[in-house]
Design an enzyme around this catalytic site. Sequence first.
Site: not given
Length: 571
Positions: A340, A363
């Site tokens: 990740h 995000r």
Amino acid sequence: MTRRQIRLMFYLAVLSPIAAVVYHHLLPSIPDAFMTDLVNRLFPSETSAMTSQASRPCVIIVGGGLAGLSAAYSALGAGAPSVCLLERAPRLGGNSIKASSGINGAPTRFQQAAWPNLGPDETFWDDTVRSAGARLSSQTTSQPAARAQRESLISVLTQRSADAINFLADLGVDLTVVAQLGGHSHPRTHRGAGKTPPGAAIITTLVAKLKEAGGDRFELMTDCEVTRLLTNPTNAAVSKKGNGGSSADHQSVTVVGVEYRSTKNSGNGGSGHDGTSLHQLTGPVIFTTGGFGGDTHGLLARYRPDLDGMPSTNDPRPGTHDLLAAVGAKLVDMDSVQIHPTGFVDPANPLVPVKFLAAELLRGEGGILLHNGKRFVNELETREHVSNTIMALPGDGVEGASLRQWDIQLLLDPGAAEAAAGHMGFYLWKGLMKKQKVSELDATTKETLEEYASIVRREREDPFRRKAFGHWKLGVNSDGIVDENAELCVGRVTPIVHFTMGGAVFNEHAQVLSSELGEEQKPIQGLWAAGEITGGIHGDNRLGGSSLLECVVYGRIAGAEAADVAKRAHV
């Protein structure tokens, strides 16, 4: 007198004389080794170093994360006589309870309400196939049967995703907020509007509903570690070995239960290797024990030694895949480990190896990633792409004695921070992010913000091809000026080991297979699996939000299938 008791008396009356004849006339011709093995299988020694637990036919679920809880609820709803859930940790939840971005589903009523102008979402399957990468696409001509099996698993996942969302919503889970995460072409990742992260909200709701629905049919046992699966041979006879012993063909066994070690209660039986008692449960088994991302010196070192020194979101614990392999289960994609791109580097303890995840929704709601004050990637690309881009930046990523981490800034403007308020409160409280005014930034970062604002205003194309900007609003007003007094949220992040795409080969019915992916399917009778313990769905990369989804979809399938077996045994 019940039908079962009448039937038993009849069988005893008819079969006892026959058994006597067999015993007196045929016993001398049967090898002692065979008889010893048969008797030991049917009547375990009372001096065995374990205790047996006899009860009505039971669906046994190993693992108390979302896949296990979904399986338990489904099994009870399908009429299983009883369900017993074994969890090796002191409490339920596993990694599922830490999930922070949400659960995918399409098309759903919540998508339509949150994004009424986007039209129907018909690309979930395509996005998942594309995200799976070369492990799927390269099999088009070389292994078409393997590709077809992968695509079939993906079809079940995506086609039942809306039903999974409805199932949870009907239980009372708030899933009204919908965001677009990396690798998705549509907003389809659902979470609640409150401060409780989606994983925790789903787990706590399911646990409460299980207690209501289960009654005396549901038993939860924590601090219980399964040590092996119990099997009986099915079609193949016991084969002789050169040393005089015997071994059953892996493809010809039926799983009939589990042996487990309770670390809380030594019980009345003998002791296991570590001084705690061993017990047995019989019944169909569903494995939902999760991946091996926290098995740093075990399975992770075996399949991905190159990841040594990478921080992780997973607590240290051994993987359980070898237990499945011991009864013949095939494993696939075991070297496919998801890195990740955004794990928080805690300023107070930057070298701690286990880190909090910086949720992908940060995000998705508009946040950007910076290296030395400049953007360098489309923040909404797949996790694999963003992580690889970060790890290719100048510098070797080594910090301290051996920890490998990078120096990346995650920055959210007021609009993105407000949209992610349920998460931001926790991150700010933990000191993982801090508030900072635009006026306090260096010149390079200020220039980047101005450029990004013009991209959000659609005045120029993004050089990294980002198309969705969430709720970013800084510098998007009519004059296009970035307010110097605007308050941003900033934190340091680094790539981390997060998820393992590999696991047991299984099929659309959640049955564990003793056949390789693409071969004629050979289910191991009595054994199902769901969640991160399985392999074949995600290929090279898992889309954010699909971990919780596969737990619900395949957990529910496994629960219903195992319940059917348990009910037939109860007739």
